[in-house]
Design a protein around this motif. Structure first.
Motif, short mmCIF file in Angstrom:
data_model
loop_
_atom_site.label_atom_id
_atom_site.label_comp_id
_atom_site.label_asym_id
_atom_site.label_seq_id
_atom_site.Cartn_x
_atom_site.Cartn_y
_atom_site.Cartn_z
N ARG A 658 0.83 -1.22 0.00
CA ARG A 658 0.00 0.00 0.00
C ARG A 658 0.85 1.25 0.00
O ARG A 658 0.65 2.16 -0.80
CB ARG A 658 -0.93 0.00 1.21
CG ARG A 658 -1.80 1.24 1.30
CD ARG A 658 -2.68 1.22 2.54
NE ARG A 658 -3.47 2.43 2.65
CZ ARG A 658 -4.24 2.74 3.69
NH1 ARG A 658 -4.35 1.88 4.72
NH2 ARG A 658 -4.92 3.87 3.71
N TRP A 659 1.80 1.33 0.90
CA TRP A 659 2.59 2.55 1.05
C TRP A 659 3.92 2.51 0.32
O TRP A 659 4.50 3.56 0.04
CB TRP A 659 2.84 2.82 2.54
CG TRP A 659 1.59 3.07 3.31
CD1 TRP A 659 0.97 2.21 4.16
CD2 TRP A 659 0.79 4.24 3.27
NE1 TRP A 659 -0.16 2.75 4.68
CE2 TRP A 659 -0.30 4.04 4.16
CE3 TRP A 659 0.88 5.46 2.60
CZ2 TRP A 659 -1.28 4.98 4.37
CZ3 TRP A 659 -0.10 6.41 2.81
CH2 TRP A 659 -1.17 6.18 3.69
N PRO A 671 11.19 8.15 -7.78
CA PRO A 671 11.99 7.35 -6.84
C PRO A 671 11.10 6.44 -6.01
O PRO A 671 9.89 6.65 -5.90
CB PRO A 671 12.68 8.41 -5.98
CG PRO A 671 12.60 9.67 -6.76
CD PRO A 671 11.33 9.59 -7.56
N ALA A 672 11.71 5.41 -5.42
CA ALA A 672 10.96 4.50 -4.56
C ALA A 672 10.28 5.27 -3.43
O ALA A 672 10.86 6.21 -2.87
CB ALA A 672 11.89 3.43 -4.00
N ALA A 673 9.06 4.87 -3.09
CA ALA A 673 8.31 5.56 -2.05
C ALA A 673 8.92 5.36 -0.67
O ALA A 673 8.78 6.20 0.21
CB ALA A 673 6.86 5.11 -2.06
N CYS A 674 9.58 4.23 -0.46
CA CYS A 674 10.17 3.93 0.84
C CYS A 674 11.62 3.48 0.65
O CYS A 674 12.00 3.01 -0.42
CB CYS A 674 9.38 2.82 1.56
SG CYS A 674 7.64 3.19 1.83
N TRP A 763 10.18 1.63 7.82
CA TRP A 763 9.79 2.03 6.48
C TRP A 763 8.83 3.20 6.45
O TRP A 763 8.92 4.07 5.60
CB TRP A 763 9.19 0.84 5.74
CG TRP A 763 7.92 0.30 6.37
CD1 TRP A 763 7.82 -0.70 7.27
CD2 TRP A 763 6.59 0.78 6.13
NE1 TRP A 763 6.52 -0.91 7.64
CE2 TRP A 763 5.73 -0.01 6.93
CE3 TRP A 763 6.03 1.77 5.33
CZ2 TRP A 763 4.36 0.18 6.95
CZ3 TRP A 763 4.66 1.96 5.34
CH2 TRP A 763 3.83 1.16 6.15
N TRP A 764 7.87 3.23 7.41
CA TRP A 764 6.86 4.29 7.34
C TRP A 764 7.43 5.67 7.66
O TRP A 764 6.81 6.69 7.37
CB TRP A 764 5.67 3.98 8.23
CG TRP A 764 5.98 3.62 9.66
CD1 TRP A 764 6.11 2.39 10.19
CD2 TRP A 764 6.18 4.54 10.73
NE1 TRP A 764 6.40 2.45 11.52
CE2 TRP A 764 6.43 3.77 11.89
CE3 TRP A 764 6.17 5.93 10.84
CZ2 TRP A 764 6.68 4.36 13.12
CZ3 TRP A 764 6.40 6.52 12.07
CH2 TRP A 764 6.66 5.73 13.20
N TRP A 769 9.32 10.81 1.39
CA TRP A 769 10.65 11.38 1.62
C TRP A 769 11.11 12.22 0.43
O TRP A 769 11.82 13.22 0.60
CB TRP A 769 11.66 10.27 1.89
CG TRP A 769 11.99 9.44 0.68
CD1 TRP A 769 11.35 8.32 0.26
CD2 TRP A 769 13.01 9.70 -0.29
NE1 TRP A 769 11.89 7.84 -0.90
CE2 TRP A 769 12.93 8.68 -1.27
CE3 TRP A 769 13.98 10.69 -0.44
CZ2 TRP A 769 13.76 8.62 -2.36
CZ3 TRP A 769 14.84 10.64 -1.52
CH2 TRP A 769 14.73 9.62 -2.48
N ASP A 770 10.72 11.82 -0.78
CA ASP A 770 11.19 12.51 -1.98
C ASP A 770 10.79 13.99 -1.96
O ASP A 770 11.60 14.87 -2.27
CB ASP A 770 10.62 11.82 -3.22
CG ASP A 770 11.08 12.48 -4.50
OD1 ASP A 770 12.31 12.66 -4.65
OD2 ASP A 770 10.24 12.83 -5.34
N SER A 771 9.56 14.28 -1.61
CA SER A 771 9.10 15.67 -1.57
C SER A 771 9.58 16.39 -0.32
O SER A 771 9.97 17.56 -0.37
CB SER A 771 7.57 15.72 -1.65
OG SER A 771 6.99 14.99 -0.58
#
Length: 851
Positions: A658-659, A671-674, A763-764, A769-771
């Motif tokens: 999901r995240w 980029p990867a979300a986590c 991870w959460w 993190w990108d923004s």
């Protein structure tokens, strides 16, 4: 017989009454010495009195036999016992060695029967000392200035007239021998479930279940403390290395749940604080008729609560009767407990008006979290304790003296000018009941001291090498210079159960390797894995024991410590603040068990790195140089910040669909979300990213909770970040803040040593993190570039307007690295780790566990 014994006691016993004390003082001031003639006269008088009493006793015995009032067998045993008493009377009297058994002669341990199993028991006693059965009618206000008026106590303290049949006995079979301590002690229900539901008996997060009175029966099979709060909440018990003491480490269970919803538990557990407050006693011969007088121990000494000025020398600062006995009663002796330090005095020194308040909001008084006391071991047992001959032969009952808590009134030996408690009024004539009729812990095994280095069996609770007699003595050479204590679990839930971490074995391998490399001699691992593993997975329960095999028993001592944290809420959770009881007890246990073996000690976590700095390459040299320059320093502190994880050492994480979904394939894919740590990188390198500029003084403004390296012979109690009880507190006069300590100082983080806090981020914490990292990033570290000319910054704050404050991708620089860590320590660590892995890969069990 009884007349003879009474006269013998009058002649030979060690009197500690006011008269005896006054005689002693008079002789000291006038320098009068008893002549040989006077001594001889006393002996003749004693002999005449004994002869008369034996003759009289024989006549009475004969008359009773004629009337068939007593049998011949008990009479013969009584006369034999009388002769033995006469033979073993001490030649000279001292005020603290009054005999408490039928004999003081040397004991043949082989003559005492050895039992392979004698289960621990708790004898539950109900004792009401209030004029009303239950005081609070509803939730109490959160105040520290709500003392309970003494008028609510029953005055004077009522006699405890119960018999043994009035006690409730509960057996705890997990402790039946020395091999079961400490891990088998009845501390908590663990993950046991209630019989009528699938819910746990004990939840330590967001708990709303009040124990008193409805859940007492659920808890009783696992711990008796809630049913009888005068019983200390024991987490560890062990003998001192010289065989002189049985040491106890107990927690204050009243601190576990202090939210307003728990007002009944707070009231019920007041006695947990009461047993931290000393009382005074004296031995007496006259016993009130109301007290139970049965039992088969006719020579049992009786004790009366007393003002300080009338107390026996060994009873001026005590709280428990320590009843040493064999399994069958062939050997019996009582000593009086002593505290490692007087907590009532410490509390007063720290400008606190009371050790407890009726509302229970005493969490800030963290020095009252742990109780440390000991039972003096009888002289004739000491050699057998050191050699281990007493194991299975001698046991200990711990009998609390049930006295109500003092709310702000002081009763401190040697501090009569500040004492306000009226012992004569509150305790008038109160004689303690016989041991058999008293609530108590029963059958605690008396064991040999913990081994210095356990060769064949490194875990605590099994046989180890014989302890050298010199270890623990005043002038002994200590085998270690610097050791570390570690309360750790293979996996665990963070505070408030916000996340679960399971990378601890990998961390520990690197962490232990690094700290042995920088000068630590030994580590004591208190394995808490069983307290965090409801699935009964043996691999996790005692998996950390593998580190003994990896590093050797000369470097690692393993202690199984399955006790759960009683409250894992956050410290700022206002409804019910956290209390990490298991951690606090483990730290106290480590200091008490092993502090005598080392010059310096520390307690820290596997995410905290102590790193030598400047010209130093080991911590021992740093500490020795400080002591040469500043010999009075006893506590050395680290300041720190929470380091960030460097972006170049992170990899994409897709463990949550999901995240953290897998991104679309393509040139414009985001980029990867986590993110997560790259397994090929060391933790030390990944977290070498501080959010302050090293050496500029900013670290003092952003420091997290400190950690300390301290001398255990000076620090009497240590609590995670602080040294709340030190020797100097008993040498100085007046009152002071609990944080001030003149013999403490911080390490210079540039020239001496620093602490890197490499706390794992889950991870959460990397979501979006990108923004975020294009503005203000607190999860990922982007290292400021540095020049090669000594490590100064390549960009100053004035240049940030021109865009030089971000990477080519637009992520803002937000941390600084320590060049020495990257260029020296990380390289050294990699070499050591590579060598270590060669041996680990040959062992399938070790390699599978660490992978």
């Amino acid at each position: 017989y009884m007349t003879a014994v009474h006269l013998m006691r009058l002649c030979f016993r060690n009197r500690s009454s006011t008269t005896a004390v006054n005689e002693k003082r008079t002789m000291a001031t006038t320098n009068i010495k008893m002549t040989g003639r006077k001594k001889s006269s006393n002996k003749r008088l004693s002999a005449v009195l004994i002869l008369i009493s034996i003759t009289y006793g024989t006549l009475v015995t004969y008359i009773n036999l004629l009337h068939k009032k007593i049998s011949l067998k008990p009479t013969t045993r009584a006369l034999s016992h009388l002769v033995q008493n006469f033979k073993t009377l001490p030649k000279e009297k001292t005020s603290s060695t009054r005999s408490t058994t039928s004999t003081n002669a040397a004991i043949s341990f082989e003559s005492l029967p050895r039992v392979t199993s004698l289960p621990l028991q708790a004898h539950i006693e109900k004792f009401e000392y209030y004029t009303t059965p239950f005081r609070p009618a509803g939730p109490m206000s959160d105040t520290f200035t709500n003392p309970l008026p003494p008028a609510e106590f029953a005055v004077p303290l009522p006699l405890r007239t119960q018999s043994p049949s009035d006690l409730r006995t509960v057996t705890y079979p997990r402790v039946s021998s020395c091999r079961d301590i400490p891990q088998g002690l009845p501390v908590d229900p663990g993950f046991a479930k209630r019989p009528d539901s699938s819910s746990l008996i004990f939840s330590n997060v967001k708990n709303e279940a009040v124990i008193y009175p409805n859940l007492l029966e659920d808890f009783l099979p696992y711990t008796p403390v809630d049913s009888d709060p005068f019983l200390p909440w024991i987490h560890d018990v062990f003998s001192s290395r010289d065989g002189a003491r049985v040491n106890f480490v107990a927690q204050n269970k009243r601190r576990c749940n202090t939210g307003s919803a728990f007002f009944r538990d707070i009231w019920n557990l007041e006695a947990q604080v009461a047993v931290m407050q000393p009382v005074a006693v004296r031995r007496v011969d006259d016993v009130p008729d109301e007290l139970w007088k049965g039992g088969d121990w006719e020579e049992e000494e009786r004790f009366q609560l007393s003002p300080l000025e009338n107390a026996d020398d060994d009873g001026r600062e005590t709280r428990f009767l320590c009843y040493f006995h064999s399994a069958g009663g062939e050997y019996r002796k009582v000593t009086l407990s002593r505290y490692q330090y007087n907590l009532e005095f410490i509390n007063w020194r720290k400008r606190m008006d009371s050790m407890l308040t009726s509302c229970g909001k005493d969490n800030s008084q963290f020095w009252l979290s742990t109780q440390q006391f000991y039972c003096p071991i009888p002289q004739e047992l000491k050699d057998g304790v050191v050699s281990g001959q007493v194991e299975g032969r001698v046991f200990l009952d711990l009998v609390p003296m049930r006295v109500p808590p003092r709310f702000g009134e002081l009763f401190i030996d040697g501090r009569e000018t500040i004492n306000t408690f009226n012992a004569t009024k509150m305790w008038k004539g109160h004689v303690l009941p016989k041991i058999e009729a008293s609530g108590r812990w029963a059958n605690l095994p008396v064991c040999r001291p913990p081994p210095v280095v356990a060769n064949s069996a490194p875990e605590v609770g099994t046989k180890g090498v014989t302890v050298p007699s010199s270890v623990g003595t005043k002038n002994a050479t200590k085998p270690h210079f610097l050791v570390g204590c570690l309360w750790v679990s293979a996996s665990y839930a963070t505070r408030h159960d916000e996340s679960t971490l399971s990378d601890i074995p990998k961390r520990m391998l690197e962490w232990l390797e690094f700290h042995l490399m920088v000068g630590f001699d030994h580590f004591y691992i208190y394995d808490n894995s069983a307290a965090n593993n409801p699935n009964d997975n043996d691999r996790l329960k005692e998996g950390l024991k593998l580190f003994v095999d990896i590093f050797g028993a000369d470097k690692i001592t393993y202690v199984s410590w399955p006790f759960r944290v009683c409250n894992n809420n956050r410290n700022n959770f206002q409804k019910n603040k956290g209390e990490r009881s298991s951690q606090y007890a483990a730290e106290s246990s480590c200091r008490e068990r092993y502090g005598s073996l080392t010059e310096w000690m520390t307690t820290f976590d596997p995410d905290e790195y102590f790193i030598p700095r400047g010209r130093y390459t080991d911590l021992k040299t740093v500490i020795r140089d400080i002591k040469i320059k500043e010999p009075n320093r006893q506590i050395l502190s680290f300041t720190c910040t929470r380091a960030l994880m460097r972006y170049e050492h992170l990899v994409p994480y897709y463990g949550n669909e999901r995240w953290c979904p897998r991104p679309k394939v393509g040139a414009d894919a985001p980029p990867a979300a986590c993110l997560a740590k790259d397994e090929k990188k060391t933790y030390l390198a990944t977290f070498n990213c501080e959010d302050y500029m090293p050496g500029t003084g900013q670290e003092s403004e952003r420091q997290c909770a400190k950690k300390q390296i301290y001398r255990p012979e000076y620090v009497l109690s240590h609590f995670i970040h602080y040294s709340p009880v030190t020797k100097i507190m008993f040498e100085e006069n007046g009152r002071r803040s609990h944080t001030s300590e003149r013999n403490e100082r911080d390490f210079n983080i540039v020239e001496e040593a620093m602490m890197l806090h490499a706390k794992t981020r889950v991870w959460w914490e990397f979501r979006k993190w990108d923004s975020k990292c294009r503005e203000e990033c607190k999860s990922v570290g982007f290292v400021w570039p540095v020049k090669d000319d000594g490590g100064s910054l390549a960009y100053t704050e004035g240049e940030t307007r021109s865009g030089a404050n971000a990477t080519a991708e637009g992520y803002k620089y937000n941390c600084w690295k320590h060049k020495q860590v990257d260029e020296y320590w990380v390289k050294q660590l990699k070499v050591k780790m590579k060598e270590r892995w060669i041996g680990i890969e040959k062992n399938r069990t070790q390699s599978d566990f660490l992978k």
